[in-house]
Design a protein around this motif. Structure first.
Motif, PDB file in Angstrom:
ATOM      1  N   GLU A  17     -17.547  12.977 -57.667  1.00 54.55           N
ATOM      2  CA  GLU A  17     -16.485  13.974 -57.536  1.00 54.55           C
ATOM      3  C   GLU A  17     -15.189  13.535 -58.203  1.00 54.55           C
ATOM      4  OE1 GLU A  17     -19.710  14.645 -55.060  1.00 54.55           O
ATOM      5  OE2 GLU A  17     -18.388  12.938 -54.757  1.00 54.55           O
ATOM      6  N   GLY A  18     -15.176  12.372 -58.814  1.00 55.00           N
ATOM      7  CA  GLY A  18     -14.017  11.889 -59.555  1.00 55.00           C
ATOM      8  C   GLY A  18     -13.030  11.058 -58.760  1.00 55.00           C
ATOM      9  N   TYR A  19     -13.402  10.633 -57.555  1.00 56.73           N
ATOM     10  CA  TYR A  19     -12.509   9.815 -56.742  1.00 56.73           C
ATOM     11  C   TYR A  19     -12.645   8.339 -57.128  1.00 56.73           C
ATOM     12  CZ  TYR A  19     -11.653  13.865 -53.829  1.00 56.73           C
ATOM     13  OH  TYR A  19     -11.275  15.107 -53.374  1.00 56.73           O
ATOM     14  N   PRO A  20     -11.517   7.608 -57.148  1.00 60.42           N
ATOM     15  CA  PRO A  20     -11.559   6.202 -57.560  1.00 60.42           C
ATOM     16  C   PRO A  20     -12.182   5.292 -56.498  1.00 60.42           C
ATOM     17  CG  PRO A  20      -9.329   6.816 -56.938  1.00 60.42           C
ATOM     18  CD  PRO A  20     -10.156   8.068 -56.869  1.00 60.42           C
ATOM     19  N   CYS A  21     -13.039   4.416 -56.972  1.00 57.14           N
ATOM     20  CA  CYS A  21     -13.710   3.442 -56.118  1.00 57.14           C
ATOM     21  C   CYS A  21     -13.542   2.064 -56.741  1.00 57.14           C
ATOM     22  CB  CYS A  21     -15.202   3.756 -56.033  1.00 57.14           C
ATOM     23  SG  CYS A  21     -15.576   5.379 -55.345  1.00 57.14           S
ATOM     24  N   ARG A  22     -13.561   1.058 -55.901  1.00 55.10           N
ATOM     25  CA  ARG A  22     -13.498  -0.314 -56.398  1.00 55.10           C
ATOM     26  C   ARG A  22     -14.573  -1.124 -55.677  1.00 55.10           C
ATOM     27  NH1 ARG A  22      -9.606  -3.003 -59.805  1.00 55.10           N
ATOM     28  NH2 ARG A  22      -8.391  -1.112 -59.778  1.00 55.10           N
ATOM     29  N   ILE A  23     -15.326  -1.876 -56.461  1.00 52.37           N
ATOM     30  CA  ILE A  23     -16.505  -2.576 -55.951  1.00 52.37           C
ATOM     31  C   ILE A  23     -16.352  -4.080 -56.153  1.00 52.37           C
ATOM     32  CG2 ILE A  23     -19.016  -2.779 -56.175  1.00 52.37           C
ATOM     33  CD1 ILE A  23     -18.618   0.041 -57.721  1.00 52.37           C
ATOM     34  N   GLY A  24     -16.575  -4.826 -55.088  1.00 53.42           N
ATOM     35  CA  GLY A  24     -16.682  -6.274 -55.194  1.00 53.42           C
ATOM     36  C   GLY A  24     -15.384  -7.050 -55.273  1.00 53.42           C
ATOM     37  N   ALA A  40      -8.126   2.553 -48.827  1.00 60.69           N
ATOM     38  CA  ALA A  40      -6.788   1.945 -48.826  1.00 60.69           C
ATOM     39  C   ALA A  40      -6.240   2.034 -50.244  1.00 60.69           C
ATOM     40  CB  ALA A  40      -6.834   0.492 -48.371  1.00 60.69           C
ATOM     41  N   GLY A  41      -4.968   2.329 -50.349  1.00 64.54           N
ATOM     42  CA  GLY A  41      -4.332   2.361 -51.658  1.00 64.54           C
ATOM     43  C   GLY A  41      -4.910   3.421 -52.587  1.00 64.54           C
ATOM     44  N   ARG A  42      -5.271   4.567 -52.017  1.00 68.07           N
ATOM     45  CA  ARG A  42      -5.806   5.696 -52.788  1.00 68.07           C
ATOM     46  C   ARG A  42      -7.127   5.376 -53.488  1.00 68.07           C
ATOM     47  NH1 ARG A  42      -0.464   5.466 -53.450  1.00 68.07           N
ATOM     48  NH2 ARG A  42      -0.577   4.599 -55.543  1.00 68.07           N
ATOM     49  N   ARG A  43      -7.899   4.467 -52.903  1.00 67.45           N
ATOM     50  CA  ARG A  43      -9.212   4.090 -53.433  1.00 67.45           C
ATOM     51  C   ARG A  43     -10.204   3.909 -52.291  1.00 67.45           C
ATOM     52  NH1 ARG A  43      -5.906   2.302 -56.941  1.00 67.45           N
ATOM     53  NH2 ARG A  43      -6.420   2.188 -59.143  1.00 67.45           N
ATOM     54  N   ILE A  44     -11.477   4.030 -52.650  1.00 69.26           N
ATOM     55  CA  ILE A  44     -12.547   3.717 -51.713  1.00 69.26           C
ATOM     56  C   ILE A  44     -13.099   2.357 -52.133  1.00 69.26           C
ATOM     57  CG2 ILE A  44     -14.728   4.475 -50.705  1.00 69.26           C
ATOM     58  CD1 ILE A  44     -13.972   7.314 -51.893  1.00 69.26           C
ATOM     59  N   TRP A  45     -13.096   1.421 -51.206  1.00 70.39           N
ATOM     60  CA  TRP A  45     -13.473   0.033 -51.501  1.00 70.39           C
ATOM     61  C   TRP A  45     -14.852  -0.271 -50.931  1.00 70.39           C
ATOM     62  CZ3 TRP A  45     -10.003  -3.152 -54.121  1.00 70.39           C
ATOM     63  CH2 TRP A  45      -8.715  -2.641 -54.276  1.00 70.39           C
ATOM     64  N   PHE A  46     -15.641  -1.026 -51.703  1.00 66.36           N
ATOM     65  CA  PHE A  46     -16.987  -1.429 -51.306  1.00 66.36           C
ATOM     66  C   PHE A  46     -17.160  -2.923 -51.510  1.00 66.36           C
ATOM     67  CE2 PHE A  46     -17.126   2.898 -52.796  1.00 66.36           C
ATOM     68  CZ  PHE A  46     -17.815   3.549 -51.794  1.00 66.36           C
ATOM     69  N   ARG A  47     -17.949  -3.533 -50.654  1.00 64.54           N
ATOM     70  CA  ARG A  47     -18.215  -4.969 -50.759  1.00 64.54           C
ATOM     71  C   ARG A  47     -19.019  -5.306 -52.010  1.00 64.54           C
ATOM     72  NH1 ARG A  47     -19.908  -9.236 -46.453  1.00 64.54           N
ATOM     73  NH2 ARG A  47     -20.805 -10.801 -47.819  1.00 64.54           N
ATOM     74  N   ASN A  48     -20.022  -4.462 -52.315  1.00 62.14           N
ATOM     75  CA  ASN A  48     -20.918  -4.805 -53.420  1.00 62.14           C
ATOM     76  C   ASN A  48     -21.520  -3.556 -54.056  1.00 62.14           C
ATOM     77  OD1 ASN A  48     -22.979  -3.990 -51.631  1.00 62.14           O
ATOM     78  ND2 ASN A  48     -23.185  -6.073 -50.853  1.00 62.14           N
TER      79      ASN A  48
END
Length: 125
Positions: A17-24, A40-48
């Motif tokens: 859907e175009g939302y920012p994610c950050r991985i690792g 947090a910080g307008r991003r979706i964060w993932f461990r891996n």
């Protein structure tokens, strides 16, 4: 030094859907369990990468996290600190993740979004 930046900050991606994610990112590998995400910080964060790939396959989960992005921006005027503190307080007050009002709201919104997307055919999250 690009490798060091990736270790510390993680890899940036956009979900379907175009939302920012950050991985690792380093902090996610230290504090998030496999299968968890955090906004947090307008991003979706993932461990891996494995958790991110699971997220990509689940429309309900994506909608749930998108609602958290909206909450951070609209309910907390983009203040990540206020948003995270509100979550911590709700988890303590209600003694559970699933009873926190911000989580209940995100689940309700995600159910509605998935139902509308599928023209009245709800998908189990």
């Amino acid at each position: 030094m690009d490798w060091l930046r990736k270790v510390i900050k993680g890899r940036e991606r956009l979900d379907p859907e175009g939302y920012p994610c950050r991985i690792g990112a380093l902090w996610t590998r230290l504090f998030l369990k496999n299968g968890w995400a955090m906004v947090a910080g307008r991003r979706i964060w993932f461990r891996n990468e494995a958790t991110y790939q699971l997220y990509l396959k689940q429309p309900f989960w994506r909608a749930h996290e998108h609602r958290h992005l909206w909450q951070e921006q609209e309910l907390f005027n983009g203040s990540t600190i206020r948003y995270v503190l509100a979550f911590v307080w709700q988890y303590i007050r209600y003694l559970a993740h699933d009873r926190a009002p911000l989580e209940i709201d995100a689940d309700a919104w995600a159910r509605e979004w998935v139902e509308k997307r599928d023209h009245g055919n709800p998908i189990d999250g």
